[in-house]
Design a protein around this motif. Structure first.
Motif, PDB file in Angstrom:
ATOM      1  N   ASN A 184      34.831  39.156  -6.888  1.00  0.00           N
ATOM      2  CA  ASN A 184      33.715  38.369  -6.372  1.00  0.00           C
ATOM      3  C   ASN A 184      34.214  37.044  -5.788  1.00  0.00           C
ATOM      4  N   GLY A 185      33.269  36.264  -5.268  1.00  0.00           N
ATOM      5  CA  GLY A 185      33.616  34.963  -4.686  1.00  0.00           C
ATOM      6  C   GLY A 185      33.817  33.893  -5.741  1.00  0.00           C
ATOM      7  N   ARG A 186      33.961  32.683  -5.278  1.00  0.00           N
ATOM      8  CA  ARG A 186      34.302  31.595  -6.190  1.00  0.00           C
ATOM      9  C   ARG A 186      33.252  31.378  -7.268  1.00  0.00           C
ATOM     10  N   HIS A 187      33.734  31.048  -8.407  1.00  0.00           N
ATOM     11  CA  HIS A 187      32.902  30.725  -9.558  1.00  0.00           C
ATOM     12  C   HIS A 187      31.878  29.647  -9.226  1.00  0.00           C
ATOM     13  N   GLY A 188      30.679  29.850  -9.723  1.00  0.00           N
ATOM     14  CA  GLY A 188      29.710  28.756  -9.642  1.00  0.00           C
ATOM     15  C   GLY A 188      28.855  28.745  -8.396  1.00  0.00           C
ATOM     16  N   ARG A 189      29.293  29.443  -7.349  1.00  0.00           N
ATOM     17  CA  ARG A 189      28.475  29.504  -6.135  1.00  0.00           C
ATOM     18  C   ARG A 189      27.342  30.490  -6.367  1.00  0.00           C
ATOM     19  N   THR A 190      26.186  30.167  -5.830  1.00  0.00           N
ATOM     20  CA  THR A 190      25.031  31.037  -6.056  1.00  0.00           C
ATOM     21  C   THR A 190      25.263  32.448  -5.540  1.00  0.00           C
ATOM     22  N   PHE A 191      25.898  32.561  -4.404  1.00  0.00           N
ATOM     23  CA  PHE A 191      26.073  33.920  -3.873  1.00  0.00           C
ATOM     24  C   PHE A 191      26.927  34.764  -4.812  1.00  0.00           C
ATOM     25  N   SER A 192      27.899  34.140  -5.463  1.00  0.00           N
ATOM     26  CA  SER A 192      28.706  34.875  -6.440  1.00  0.00           C
ATOM     27  C   SER A 192      27.859  35.288  -7.636  1.00  0.00           C
ATOM     28  N   LEU A 193      27.010  34.386  -8.068  1.00  0.00           N
ATOM     29  CA  LEU A 193      26.150  34.682  -9.212  1.00  0.00           C
ATOM     30  C   LEU A 193      25.179  35.819  -8.891  1.00  0.00           C
ATOM     31  N   HIS A 194      24.637  35.764  -7.662  1.00  0.00           N
ATOM     32  CA  HIS A 194      23.734  36.843  -7.248  1.00  0.00           C
ATOM     33  C   HIS A 194      24.459  38.185  -7.230  1.00  0.00           C
ATOM     34  N   ARG A 195      25.660  38.151  -6.743  1.00  0.00           N
ATOM     35  CA  ARG A 195      26.422  39.409  -6.698  1.00  0.00           C
ATOM     36  C   ARG A 195      26.755  39.878  -8.109  1.00  0.00           C
ATOM     37  N   ASP A 196      27.093  38.937  -8.959  1.00  0.00           N
ATOM     38  CA  ASP A 196      27.323  39.291 -10.366  1.00  0.00           C
ATOM     39  C   ASP A 196      26.106  39.983 -10.952  1.00  0.00           C
ATOM     40  N   LYS A 197      24.960  39.387 -10.658  1.00  0.00           N
ATOM     41  CA  LYS A 197      23.737  39.924 -11.234  1.00  0.00           C
ATOM     42  C   LYS A 197      23.458  41.326 -10.714  1.00  0.00           C
ATOM     43  N   GLY A 198      23.610  41.532  -9.432  1.00  0.00           N
ATOM     44  CA  GLY A 198      23.398  42.852  -8.853  1.00  0.00           C
ATOM     45  C   GLY A 198      24.326  43.882  -9.492  1.00  0.00           C
ATOM     46  N   TYR A 199      25.545  43.462  -9.694  1.00  0.00           N
ATOM     47  CA  TYR A 199      26.549  44.334 -10.309  1.00  0.00           C
ATOM     48  C   TYR A 199      26.171  44.677 -11.748  1.00  0.00           C
ATOM     49  N   ARG A 200      25.845  43.650 -12.514  1.00  0.00           N
ATOM     50  CA  ARG A 200      25.530  43.873 -13.927  1.00  0.00           C
ATOM     51  C   ARG A 200      24.239  44.654 -14.108  1.00  0.00           C
ATOM     52  N   ASP A 201      23.268  44.350 -13.282  1.00  0.00           N
ATOM     53  CA  ASP A 201      21.998  45.087 -13.395  1.00  0.00           C
ATOM     54  C   ASP A 201      22.197  46.564 -13.102  1.00  0.00           C
ATOM     55  N   ALA A 202      22.990  46.852 -12.098  1.00  0.00           N
ATOM     56  CA  ALA A 202      23.228  48.253 -11.756  1.00  0.00           C
ATOM     57  C   ALA A 202      23.892  48.978 -12.922  1.00  0.00           C
ATOM     58  N   LEU A 203      24.852  48.320 -13.538  1.00  0.00           N
ATOM     59  CA  LEU A 203      25.520  48.929 -14.689  1.00  0.00           C
ATOM     60  C   LEU A 203      24.524  49.166 -15.815  1.00  0.00           C
ATOM     61  N   GLN A 204      23.765  48.116 -16.084  1.00  0.00           N
ATOM     62  CA  GLN A 204      22.845  48.177 -17.209  1.00  0.00           C
ATOM     63  C   GLN A 204      21.798  49.280 -17.056  1.00  0.00           C
ATOM     64  N   GLU A 205      21.266  49.376 -15.844  1.00  0.00           N
ATOM     65  CA  GLU A 205      20.273  50.423 -15.570  1.00  0.00           C
ATOM     66  C   GLU A 205      20.763  51.800 -15.974  1.00  0.00           C
ATOM     67  N   ARG A 206      22.062  51.973 -15.852  1.00  0.00           N
ATOM     68  CA  ARG A 206      22.615  53.291 -16.131  1.00  0.00           C
ATOM     69  C   ARG A 206      23.349  53.337 -17.461  1.00  0.00           C
ATOM     70  N   GLY A 207      23.163  52.285 -18.226  1.00  0.00           N
ATOM     71  CA  GLY A 207      23.749  52.269 -19.555  1.00  0.00           C
ATOM     72  C   GLY A 207      25.260  52.145 -19.597  1.00  0.00           C
ATOM     73  N   ILE A 208      25.817  51.577 -18.548  1.00  0.00           N
ATOM     74  CA  ILE A 208      27.274  51.385 -18.549  1.00  0.00           C
ATOM     75  C   ILE A 208      27.581  49.982 -19.049  1.00  0.00           C
ATOM     76  N   PRO A 209      28.405  49.874 -20.072  1.00  0.00           N
ATOM     77  CA  PRO A 209      28.679  48.544 -20.619  1.00  0.00           C
ATOM     78  C   PRO A 209      29.440  47.671 -19.624  1.00  0.00           C
ATOM     79  N   PHE A 210      29.105  46.383 -19.631  1.00  0.00           N
ATOM     80  CA  PHE A 210      29.782  45.438 -18.758  1.00  0.00           C
ATOM     81  C   PHE A 210      31.122  45.052 -19.383  1.00  0.00           C
ATOM     82  N   ASP A 211      32.160  45.136 -18.598  1.00  0.00           N
ATOM     83  CA  ASP A 211      33.488  44.783 -19.110  1.00  0.00           C
ATOM     84  C   ASP A 211      34.048  43.605 -18.320  1.00  0.00           C
ATOM     85  N   PRO A 212      34.102  42.441 -18.947  1.00  0.00           N
ATOM     86  CA  PRO A 212      34.553  41.251 -18.217  1.00  0.00           C
ATOM     87  C   PRO A 212      35.985  41.367 -17.698  1.00  0.00           C
ATOM     88  N   ARG A 213      36.733  42.293 -18.268  1.00  0.00           N
ATOM     89  CA  ARG A 213      38.120  42.446 -17.801  1.00  0.00           C
ATOM     90  C   ARG A 213      38.181  43.101 -16.420  1.00  0.00           C
TER      91      ARG A 213
END
Lengths: 342, 342
Positions: A184-213
């Motif tokens: 993803n893009g630089r930490h702290g920028r909103t666009f990065s956060l939005h992309r993080d959220k899209g990524y995590r939500d997609a995983l969650q919807e399908r029951g895939i655990p989020f792995d920070p690594r």
DNA sequence: TTGAAAGCGTTACCAT
DNA sequence: ATGGTAACGCTTTCAA
């Protein structure tokens, strides 16, 4: 040639000439036409600095360029230039930024209080961006390219990063991928956060655990794309898919995948965000790159347009534009390899 | 806060305050210091447009951006911005160009006669460049980034393209290559001509006939790099080496070579020109790319510096700077394959 | 060493 | 529909 001289050659007063040239309604059509023609013939052009002084307008939109030569930047500005062609408005690029936050703020402060620009465009905002607070506090016209979470009402234009990345990630999940890395893009920028959220939500919807690594935040360069993806691929089990923030990052990922003896689109799927550059095309990569796609140049053009509206009196709180992002599937995405399916 | 108000708060006349702030010698050290401190404390800054009107200076350097979002451009400007930081000079990007030549000239004309800039930088000149003639005719300060063959004395900064490409080509010949293709920049630009010359001279020195079927002139994009190299590789005998004008072109060549089942650095050698981008590195390509190398950002910074000198009164005809280009050999160059040696 | 006043070239208000 | 004139905010002679 000065106004006074020009006017006397026409046998008119400076006032009338000024009005004729500025398109005021009260001047007769005949006079206006004559003045316009003579101005061209005699080469009269109003002194811009006098105009600026008396009107208080600067005739320029300010942009602050980060220290890191962002390749997006030229495209955005080129789009602005496209839209501003014909208007009597320039783009003013202010020297420097990106040293530290305090400095950046004082830079914005100086720029807007100096009277050199009529409005500024703020790029890559953070959720609680100091620049927005500053500009709002100063009552200065500005457009944010990107979003923040501030309460301050302001004009913005942005692409729907969250939805784009959610769809991209979901699609990879549909293809059977379970270990999906994200650069993803630089930490702290909103666009990065939005992309993080899209990524995590997609995983969650399908029951895939989020792995920070499997997630990295950084600048968009081929080198960092390579380094992060390379290190992710060393994990066991390794990721079978990547979501990446830029074309340059994707180049790095392609290299890393190849360097491991793997094949993009078969062993490893890749989706990257494509800002649509004339010099580097997702479709032409080998294999062609699946991408979330939105033209940076178009964003620049539209941004200029919105700033013009803002300066024309349209209320800032009315200007919110969220662009849908296309997801274009090409050869870099395919079913998760069987042996990797868990 | 205006000068008059500020001055009266200090118990001084506007005249004295103005002089103190502008560093005139006749003001006492004590007064100057007090004025400077109070200006900061009370937040007084001269109205830039009033200053501009009265001094006739614009406080900006103009750059005209081509329509094609050149990726070099952002780096160059970023370098300019770096140097201009702290000076009270902005970069003014003028909307548009590149429609047709007449238009471009009138664009330059309008820009410089409008009083919005104190000097302009001309990019990618042709040998007999109309823009140079125009600017010289107008007596307007300008710096050319690149060279022309005009008789008009003017300031310029350039890299030694001819020598760079001659060395690159010679090196390939030393490695045994005989069929060396060249993907050069746009037709008619001096830098392309210089590179052509370097290429042809290198061939001639070693008695290798020049084959026009191995040369292309165009924009620097990955797509064109791919297309030209692909078509060259279809020739029989095929070229065993490429000299390319940009990193993007090199990306296209790498793809084309791979798409033919060939290996860069073994079957086909590649040398490209690298402007040194933070986001795409020759060293990181696979195989790492041999390159003629010169920093675009450094050129931008130095250009800003030279323009400042120009505005400071240094004669234009004194400002000629030719930068040596490094040739950095990496893995993309190797001996010509035996079967291809004639 | 400091100050008063005359511009710099326009626009915009107030008349006509 | 057109014109006279006072700003706009500063720098720069010219005086003191």
């Amino acid at each position: 040639m000065k106004l006074k001289e020009f006017a006397s050659q026409l046998g008119l007063s400076p006032t009338t000439v000024s009005r004729a040239l500025s398109g005021y309604p009260e001047v007769s059509e005949k006079t206006r036409k004559r003045v316009a023609e003579e101005a061209v013939r005699l080469g009269y052009r109003p002194n811009i600095n006098a105009v600026r002084l008396v009107t208080g307008r600067a005739g320029a939109i300010g942009v602050i360029m980060g220290r890191t030569g962002e390749f997006h930047f030229a495209e955005f500005m080129s789009g602005m230039a496209e839209r501003l062609d014909g208007e009597d408005i320039d783009i003013l690029v202010s020297p420097t930024a990106d040293r530290d936050a305090t400095d950046e703020i004082s830079l914005y402060n100086r720029l807007v209080t100096s009277g050199r620009v009529d409005a500024v465009i703020v790029h890559s905002p953070k959720p609680n961006d100091e620049r927005i607070a500053l500009l709002h506090g100063l009552g200065f016209p500005f457009l944010v390219h990107g979003r923040s979470e501030t309460d301050v009402p302001h004009a913005w234009i942005d692409i729907d990063n969250e939805s784009a990345i959610r769809r991209a990630t979901s699609h990879l999940i549909d293809l059977g991928h379970r270990r999906i890395a994200m650069i993803n893009g630089r930490h702290g920028r909103t666009f990065s956060l939005h992309r993080d959220k899209g990524y995590r939500d997609a995983l969650q919807e399908r029951g895939i655990p989020f792995d920070p690594r499997l997630v990295a935040h950084d600048h968009f360069t081929d080198e960092l794309g390579f380094r992060y993806s390379r290190s992710f691929l060393e994990q066991s089990p390794r990721p079978t898919a990547f979501v990446a923030g830029s074309m340059m990052t994707a180049l790095g990922i392609y290299r890393a995948v190849r360097s491991r003896g793997l094949v993009v689109g078969k062993d490893v799927s890749v989706i990257a965000h494509d800002d649509v550059f004339p010099y580097l095309t997702a479709e032409n990569m080998v294999p062609s790159l699946s991408a979330t796609r939105s033209s940076m140049r178009a964003a620049g053009a539209r941004s200029a347009d919105l700033v013009l509206q803002l300066l024309g009196g349209r209320p800032a709180e009315e200007i919110h534009e969220l662009w849908t992002v296309e997801l274009i599937l090409r050869e870099s995405t395919g079913p998760a390899p069987a042996e990797a399916q868990s």
